[in-house]
Design an enzyme around this catalytic site. Structure first.
Site, short mmCIF file in Angstrom:
data_model
loop_
_atom_site.label_atom_id
_atom_site.label_comp_id
_atom_site.label_asym_id
_atom_site.label_seq_id
_atom_site.Cartn_x
_atom_site.Cartn_y
_atom_site.Cartn_z
N HIS A 1 0.82 -1.21 0.00
CA HIS A 1 0.00 0.00 0.00
C HIS A 1 0.86 1.27 0.00
O HIS A 1 0.54 2.25 -0.68
CB HIS A 1 -0.95 -0.04 1.21
CG HIS A 1 -1.72 1.22 1.41
ND1 HIS A 1 -1.51 2.07 2.46
CD2 HIS A 1 -2.70 1.80 0.65
CE1 HIS A 1 -2.34 3.10 2.36
NE2 HIS A 1 -3.06 2.97 1.27
N GLU B 1 2.00 1.74 -3.42
CA GLU B 1 0.91 2.32 -4.24
C GLU B 1 0.94 3.85 -4.13
O GLU B 1 0.81 4.56 -5.13
CB GLU B 1 -0.43 1.75 -3.77
CG GLU B 1 -1.64 2.32 -4.47
CD GLU B 1 -2.75 2.70 -3.51
OE1 GLU B 1 -3.04 3.91 -3.38
OE2 GLU B 1 -3.33 1.79 -2.86
N GLU C 1 -3.58 8.11 7.23
CA GLU C 1 -4.67 7.31 6.65
C GLU C 1 -5.06 6.18 7.60
O GLU C 1 -6.23 5.89 7.79
CB GLU C 1 -4.23 6.76 5.28
CG GLU C 1 -5.34 6.01 4.55
CD GLU C 1 -4.90 5.44 3.21
OE1 GLU C 1 -3.74 5.65 2.80
OE2 GLU C 1 -5.73 4.76 2.57
#
Lengths: 454, 435
Positions: free
Chosen positions: A77, A80, A157
């Site tokens: 992630h 990403e 996040e």
């Protein structure tokens, strides 16, 4: 639904002036879907949807949370996020600027079994997407400075999605309890300590290991000509060399030997219950029909307001204020069948659990009525029609199937396979898998919701 | 670096000008409901959205939550069908029904496959729900309890806590101050006669809009609309809402909350759906905080400094002026820094306006992405409902791109200076210990 057996259509491509570009040699089509594989191993799948002059383009990589080693969770992630941070040719954030200036929408998502990037554009602009995606498939340049900033963004996040959401924390602990060996035990966003320890060199190695054309699938859905898309794909992705991708060693989940329970104590008001059972998935099936029977079972329990759990627990017994069922058959590894619930006011998670076990017992002792099964099948058939309203979702389905190791052609069969499930099969999977002696329970036990100073 | 890709922009700015925007057919039912219809035969399905001016802005002050309960209880039983029968019959033909309450409107959404008997069956049930809900007492007590649990769940979320306080302060004294899900005293106070009265007053033909998109002929759509709303009394449109008062002085609120992040919401009353400055404010905001990772707020807070996952600004256009809001969430110990940067970024934008390049890029994004706004039946139905509910012109979609295109840099600067006062913001921060 499936129209014909896969046609085998060899197509020759000639590109003047593109000497080192290899051309696709084979092509398969079924209905509105067309597939080719470039010489470097990149699979390109095109689905025609002419309803609007738009195109959805997605690049799927076979890497995600379940590929990650202990101590490195969350790395897929974070990578990403870094994919937007520049290449040899592009500055950080410039990718997004170019897409925006072309009227596009873009984003990316990481799951347990995949990392995917997408753009939605007016149909004539597909080349922009391909050019940029091909660039970052090969030429990503990560700097220490950008990495340090971005890993902080990811931690924010995580705080937003998990730390400050008591029910998300329960889910995270619940998965880590239900799975002991399988990598599905780890959160896709990563454990906080692992995010703290992550280094730029880890990300570079991860990129080199998995970002290769032979480990990716490009899915395009929209008002496009398949041949033109294949030609563009060959032009932009064709020159990227194949790379060895070492498969990640599987760590199969050992059989659960008894019920497990995990509780989370956090400031909150409303208790929350998760109940999970180990089940097969389509990517790792024990018997081909079982995942379909489980999918139908999920509908019987929670396919709408008239399904069993909302009717029994919410409407009639009033023991729960909300219930939900989740089962993701399109998974690479054996997965969980999960029931979630908030108790009604004045009820406890224990009471909800008892009511749920009664429903499970009923599924095991009595066959689902024919009328109930017909209703579920009507919902599945209609749902499949409604899905066609979203070109993005159509691309998602194809990309997901391919990336968990299945075949997009399965998409055309799913409805028929679900329609052929019998009441006996639903009862059989309920008996075989919904075993209270091998279930995992996760519970939110709310503590006082006062401020840090009070 | 951008020059490398410049050729792409030049060639491809408006390649789709020949593409036809869907043609909207419009009529009124015999009893006065306005209907908006787009034919679309490519998928054998029909999408319906029904909006009534029956949102929480219509809640009595002491019964906050009445609009929500009325809307959600209508499908829990009519004079001829029980709630269980309604769900069972709809789902047996694969129909999907949902209901939703906001401040301006309460909405029913229906999706069905376009077989005539299925369309008729679902439409007749929804028609019955709209015309003759029974509001059974047991359903009221159950749904009330469920709503109270939902309200309690909202108190667990710093985001929800911040939103509630932001609206309360921003719209103090105005019907928009209430929350669509109501509050505990209001929800507890609602009685069955309240529900009956609310339904009789607001669920009328003259107070509703029907949007239909799908695989139907015009005659079939007319029949469908008649089945849906034909049994409603004509009634009268709801009275206009009061206009939203300006914020006269800055108002700062801090709520102590046991979370690892602080949530900021900061803003002022923004614009209405029919606002003459709509396109200038919308386009300007795109640059300030409305365009994802490349907007000024996201660049300053996320891209340059890694302070937040999301930092944005938006205008939420409503019947009267809805909020203009700047939002972010960040670790408690860095909230002062992040809030400060957000304020400075807003002030600078209001003072100086965008650059010509920023405005050009924003226009390219908005107009170039126009086909994406109407690429599905669901999205088109949403636009039809908004066009009808907010009395926008029927050519709204046709003129959309050219109205964005005509926004000038002077206009953006002027309207932002006139409409946004960075010295008079409502500011709400919900968060925990800075340690």
């Amino acid at each position: 639904m499936r129209k014909t057996l896969h046609q085998f259509v060899p197509v020759l491509y000639v590109f003047a002036g593109l000497a080192c570009v290899s051309a696709p040699t084979e092509r398969f089509s079924a209905g509105d879907v067309h597939e080719t594989v470039l010489d470097n191993g990149l699979k390109v799948i095109v689905k025609i949807d002419t309803r609007a002059p738009i195109v959805v383009s997605q690049v799927w990589y076979k890497v995600g949370g379940s590929y990650e080693a202990t101590g490195k969770t969350g790395i897929s992630h974070v990578l990403e996020h870094m994919m937007f941070k520049g290449t040899d040719q592009l500055e950080a954030n410039e990718f997004s600027k170019v897409i925006a200036a072309n009227g596009g929408q873009e984003n990316a998502f990481t799951g347990r079994d995949y990392t995917a990037y997408f753009q939605k554009l007016e149909k004539s602009r597909l080349a922009i997407s391909f050019r940029l995606e091909a660039d970052r498939m090969r030429n990503l340049r990560m700097t220490e400075e950008e990495f340090r900033k971005e890993v902080e963004v990811v931690k924010e996040e995580r705080r937003l999605r998990t730390e400050d959401r008591p029910e998300a924390l329960v889910y995270e602990q619940f998965m880590a309890t239900a799975f002991r060996s399988s990598n599905y035990r780890n959160p896709v966003i990563g454990w906080p300590e692992d995010l703290d320890n992550l280094e730029l060199s880890d990300l570079e190695a991860w990129y080199d290991s998995f970002y290769a054309p032979n480990n990716a699938t490009v899915v395009v859905v929209g008002d496009v000509e398949p041949d033109a898309v294949f030609e563009l794909a060959t032009r932009y992705f064709g020159p990227i060399p194949r790379r060895d991708v070492t498969p990640v060693a599987a760590s199969p989940e050992p059989k659960q030997q008894g019920p497990r329970r995990v509780s989370v104590q956090k400031p909150a008001k409303v208790p929350y219950l998760l109940m999970g059972f180990h089940v097969p998935s389509l990517g790792a099936e024990n018997a081909a029909w079982e995942p379909y029977a489980l999918e139908v079972l999920a509908y019987v329990l929670d396919g709408g307001k008239s399904a069993r759990l909302p009717t029994s627990l919410v409407r009639r017994q009033r023991v729960a204020s909300s219930v939900g069922v989740s089962y993701d058959a399109v998974s690479r590894l054996p997965t969980l069948f999960i029931i979630s619930a908030n108790p009604a006011n004045g009820k406890t998670t224990e009471e909800v659990k008892t009511a749920l076990l009664d429903e499970i017992e009923r599924l095991q002792s009595e066959k689902v009525r024919e009328k109930e099964l017909e209703k579920v099948k009507a919902q599945i058939v209609a749902g499949n029609v409604f899905e066609r309203d979203s070109s993005f979702y159509q691309a998602m389905k194809i990309g997901e199937l391919e990336t968990v190791g299945l075949d997009w052609r399965l998409e055309n069969e799913l409805v028929e396979r679900l329609k052929s499930v019998t009441a006996e099969q639903v009862q059989a999977v309920a008996r075989k898998y919904l075993d209270p002696d091998a279930m995992t329970i996760g519970v939110l036990e709310p503590t006082s919701l006062t401020g840090w100073s009070g | 670096m951008l020059s490398r890709f410049a050729f792409l922009f030049l060639v491809l700015v408006y390649p789709f000008s020949a593409w036809a925007v869907p043609e909207i057919q419009h009529w009124s039912t015999v009893n006065g409901a306005r209907v908006y219809f787009v034919q679309s035969h490519q998928i054998p399905m029909v999408s319906v959205s029904l909006a009534f001016d029956a949102g929480s802005a219509r809640d009595p002050v002491d019964k906050s939550g009445l609009a929500y309960l009325a809307n959600s209880l209508m499908e829990e039983g009519t004079r001829v069908l029980s709630g269980e029968q309604i769900a069972e019959r709809l789902e047996s033909v694969g129909a999907q029904l949902n209901s939703e309450t906001g401040r301006d409107m309460s909405v029913f959404g229906l999706r069905v496959v376009s077989e005539q008997d299925v369309v008729n069956l679902a439409a007749d049930i929804l028609g019955d729900i709209l015309a003759a809900p029974a509001f059974p007492l047991d359903a009221l007590s159950r749904e009330r309890e469920r709503l109270l649990v939902r309200l309690q769940r909202q108190t667990q979320s710093p985001r929800e806590v911040a939103k509630r306080r932001f609206y309360t302060v921003l719209f103090e004294g105005h019907p928009y101050a209430g929350f669509p899900t109501g509050d505990e005293p209001g929800v507890t106070a609602v009685t069955r006669p309240d529900l009956d009265r609310f339904h009789r007053r607001f669920y009328t033909a003259a107070n509703g809009v029907v949007a239909i998109v799908g695989d139907l002929s015009r005659a079939q759509a007319k029949d469908l609309a008649a089945r849906l709303v034909g049994r409603l009394p004509r009634g009268a449109a709801a009275p206009p809402l009061p206009s939203v008062p300006a914020i006269e002085a800055p108002r700062a609120n801090f709520i102590d909350f046991p979370s690892s992040q602080s949530h900021l919401l900061m803003g002022q009353p923004g614009m209405s759906r029919a606002d003459p400055d709509y396109f200038a404010l919308y386009t300007g905001n795109h640059i300030l905080g409305g365009s994802g990772l490349i907007s000024r707020l996201a660049v300053e807070i996320r891209e340059k400094r890694g302070l937040a996952y999301s930092a944005y600004s938006s205008f939420i256009p409503m019947k009267e002026r809805g909020p203009f809001v700047v939002g972010l969430q960040t670790r408690n110990d860095q909230r002062d820094v992040a809030v400060d940067i957000a304020q400075v970024t807003l002030r600078r934008f209001v003072d100086d306006g965008p650059t010509q390049e920023e405005l050009d890029d924003a226009k390219k994004n908005i107009t170039g992405g126009f086909p994406l706004l109407i690429d599905s039946n669901r999205k088109i139905a949403g636009y039809l409902m908004h066009i009808g509910f907010y009395n926008l012109p029927l050519d709204y979609l046709h003129t959309y791109a050219s109205r964005v295109e005509s926004v000038t840099i002077d206009e953006v600067r002027k309207v932002f200076r006139r409409r946004i006062q960075p010295g008079r913001l409502v500011k709400v921060i919900v968060g925990g210990n800075k340690e």
